[in-house]
Write a protein that holds these residues in place. Structure first.
Motif, mmCIF file in Angstrom:
data_model
loop_
_atom_site.group_PDB
_atom_site.id
_atom_site.type_symbol
_atom_site.label_atom_id
_atom_site.label_comp_id
_atom_site.label_asym_id
_atom_site.label_seq_id
_atom_site.Cartn_x
_atom_site.Cartn_y
_atom_site.Cartn_z
ATOM 1 N N UNK A 257 0.834 -1.201 0.000
ATOM 2 C CA UNK A 257 0.000 0.000 0.000
ATOM 3 C C UNK A 257 0.876 1.263 0.000
ATOM 4 N N UNK A 258 1.994 1.194 0.719
ATOM 5 C CA UNK A 258 2.906 2.338 0.797
ATOM 6 C C UNK A 258 3.530 2.653 -0.553
ATOM 7 N N UNK A 259 3.991 1.608 -1.244
ATOM 8 C CA UNK A 259 4.704 1.823 -2.503
ATOM 9 C C UNK A 259 3.782 2.145 -3.673
ATOM 10 N N UNK A 260 2.546 1.706 -3.582
ATOM 11 C CA UNK A 260 1.628 1.916 -4.704
ATOM 12 C C UNK A 260 0.728 3.142 -4.547
ATOM 13 N N UNK A 261 0.378 3.476 -3.311
ATOM 14 C CA UNK A 261 -0.598 4.561 -3.105
ATOM 15 C C UNK A 261 -0.079 5.636 -2.150
ATOM 16 N N UNK A 262 0.194 5.265 -0.906
ATOM 17 C CA UNK A 262 0.452 6.256 0.131
ATOM 18 C C UNK A 262 1.753 7.015 -0.084
ATOM 19 N N UNK A 263 2.822 6.298 -0.437
ATOM 20 C CA UNK A 263 4.109 6.955 -0.671
ATOM 21 C C UNK A 263 4.041 7.975 -1.795
ATOM 22 N N UNK A 264 3.582 7.568 -2.996
ATOM 23 C CA UNK A 264 3.453 8.536 -4.093
ATOM 24 C C UNK A 264 2.504 9.685 -3.767
ATOM 25 N N UNK A 265 1.408 9.370 -3.038
ATOM 26 C CA UNK A 265 0.460 10.427 -2.655
ATOM 27 C C UNK A 265 1.132 11.440 -1.734
ATOM 28 N N UNK A 266 1.869 10.942 -0.762
ATOM 29 C CA UNK A 266 2.580 11.837 0.141
ATOM 30 C C UNK A 266 3.639 12.647 -0.569
ATOM 31 N N UNK A 267 4.347 12.023 -1.529
ATOM 32 C CA UNK A 267 5.354 12.731 -2.310
ATOM 33 C C UNK A 267 4.712 13.817 -3.169
ATOM 34 N N UNK A 268 3.546 13.502 -3.742
ATOM 35 C CA UNK A 268 2.805 14.472 -4.553
ATOM 36 C C UNK A 268 2.418 15.681 -3.704
ATOM 37 N N UNK A 269 1.919 15.408 -2.503
ATOM 38 C CA UNK A 269 1.548 16.482 -1.587
ATOM 39 C C UNK A 269 2.775 17.303 -1.205
#
Length: 398
Positions: A257-269
């Motif tokens: 979940x971190x590598x596919x959704x949460x990590x990229x989302x946090x990086x985008x933010x």
């Protein structure tokens, strides 16, 4: 040394409603931060009257007792007064009505407060390096500079580890598993995949590869999700195999979940947060610095200043510098510190002179609570003078 605070610790625990009323307890650089089951049981007036307590405030879902720079000694004694189930329990025995914003503030404050001293220490090493170069005692090309600079940079590069551990303690999930998840983000193989630029997927789910070193938002989202995922597996997995399969399932599910959704989302933010900081730095940093420098004592009084510190850390990690909150807070420290020192120079009261001198120096070093609560706020005019001085100082530097 801490033994002399034993009686104070007993009194504090009694006046916050007793050990059974304490859900959790942490401390920052000057305050004990209680999460109470029922804040109505706390006697705020009595706490303020104790010799050794500067103030008591309720803010951001926490009951905060302001002690001063020796707070760690008092904290150790208070912990001894708490029953094991009271100091480690994650659920209050009586539900507290806390807004979503209050919970968010409590989470951010509780996560960042423990690591602020380390960040401040790293920042002071940077300042020391700048002085050594200014006086030509070392060269920027020397090995000494390279190694010492590496020491100061380490905390920022590995910031996800510190935030993971701190956030897990706050959310009452496994700090070790949180560190493992932070390690996934900073694993050299993942970094190499990003540098190679190849398409990567896991179980057919594509990965958006970004850099997580010095990041803030991704790991906070990941540990937040871990707290729910880990709790779910603890409920559904049988006790006989829980010790093995709970960690395995938590790492696997949360990691994907971190590598596919949460990590990229946090990086985008974080990317857009950096853009916002760049815009403020180019067009309105003077206004932000003016507001911070002038009204920082008000934030300190309500215990809200620690909730702004993460913005400063986020700017450092996303932009590589900090020019908005830090300068304003520094100007405020000078204003309040000088105001306290002036009181010490003018007063004939020996006790007040001693308090003013020590707290004024402490304020100049970055900790304003002793000066604020011990001198400037009770006398009022030094507080106002310090705020005017800070506002004027910002105007001159702007």
């Amino acid at each position: 040394m801490s033994k002399k605070y034993e009686k104070l610790a007993q009194d504090i625990v009694e006046k916050v409603g007793g050990s059974e009323n304490v859900s959790t307890l942490t401390h920052c650089m000057t305050r004990l931060r209680f999460a109470l089951n029922d804040t109505n049981k706390a006697d705020q007036k009595a706490l303020k009257s104790f010799d050794g307590v500067i103030d008591a405030v309720e803010s951001g879902g926490q009951f905060q007792v302001v002690i001063g720079t020796h707070v760690e000694d008092v904290y150790k004694e208070v912990i001894k007064q708490l029953k094991p189930n009271a100091s480690s329990s994650g659920e209050p025995t009586q539900a507290r009505k806390v807004s979503i914003l209050g919970k968010l503030i409590d989470f951010v404050s509780g996560t960042f407060s423990p690591i602020v001293p380390a960040i401040a220490g790293a920042g002071m090493i940077k300042a020391l390096l700048a002085l050594l170069i200014l006086f030509n005692w070392i060269s920027k090309d020397s090995q000494t500079y390279y190694v010492v600079s590496l020491m100061s940079d380490a905390i920022f590069y590995f910031l996800p580890f510190l935030l993971a551990f701190s956030a897990a303690n706050k959310l009452k999930c496994s700090p070790v598993l949180a560190l493992v998840l932070a390690g996934i983000l900073l694993h050299p193989n993942l970094t190499q995949l990003r540098l190679d630029g190849t398409d990567v997927s896991v179980f057919g789910i594509p990965l958006t590869l970004v850099s997580y070193s010095s990041s803030v938002v991704p790991i906070l989202l990941i540990v937040w999700s871990q707290s729910y995922i880990e709790s779910m597996f603890k409920r559904i997995i049988p006790n006989a195999v829980k010790v093995i399969f709970v960690p395995m399932c938590t790492i696997l599910v949360t990691g994907i979940l971190a590598l596919t959704v949460l990590g990229p989302l946090g990086s985008f933010f974080g990317t857009y947060l950096a853009m916002g900081f760049d815009f403020l730095g180019a067009h309105g940093s003077w206004l932000v610095i003016f507001l911070v420098a002038t009204f920082w004592p008000i934030l300190v009084m309500f215990g809200l200043h620690h909730n702004i510190v993460p913005l400063s850390i986020a700017q450092i990690t996303t932009s590589g510098y900090e020019n908005i909150l830090g300068p304003g807070a520094m100007i405020n420290c000078i204003g309040q510190g000088v105001a306290a020192l002036v009181v010490g120079m003018r007063t004939k009261d020996k006790a007040l002179k001693q308090i003013s001198a020590s707290s004024g120096i402490t304020a100049l070093m970055g900790i304003t609570e002793p000066a604020l609560y011990g001198v400037n706020l009770p006398k009022r005019y030094p507080l106002v003078a310090g705020m005017i001085g800070a506002a004027s100082g910002d105007s001159l530097q702007g």
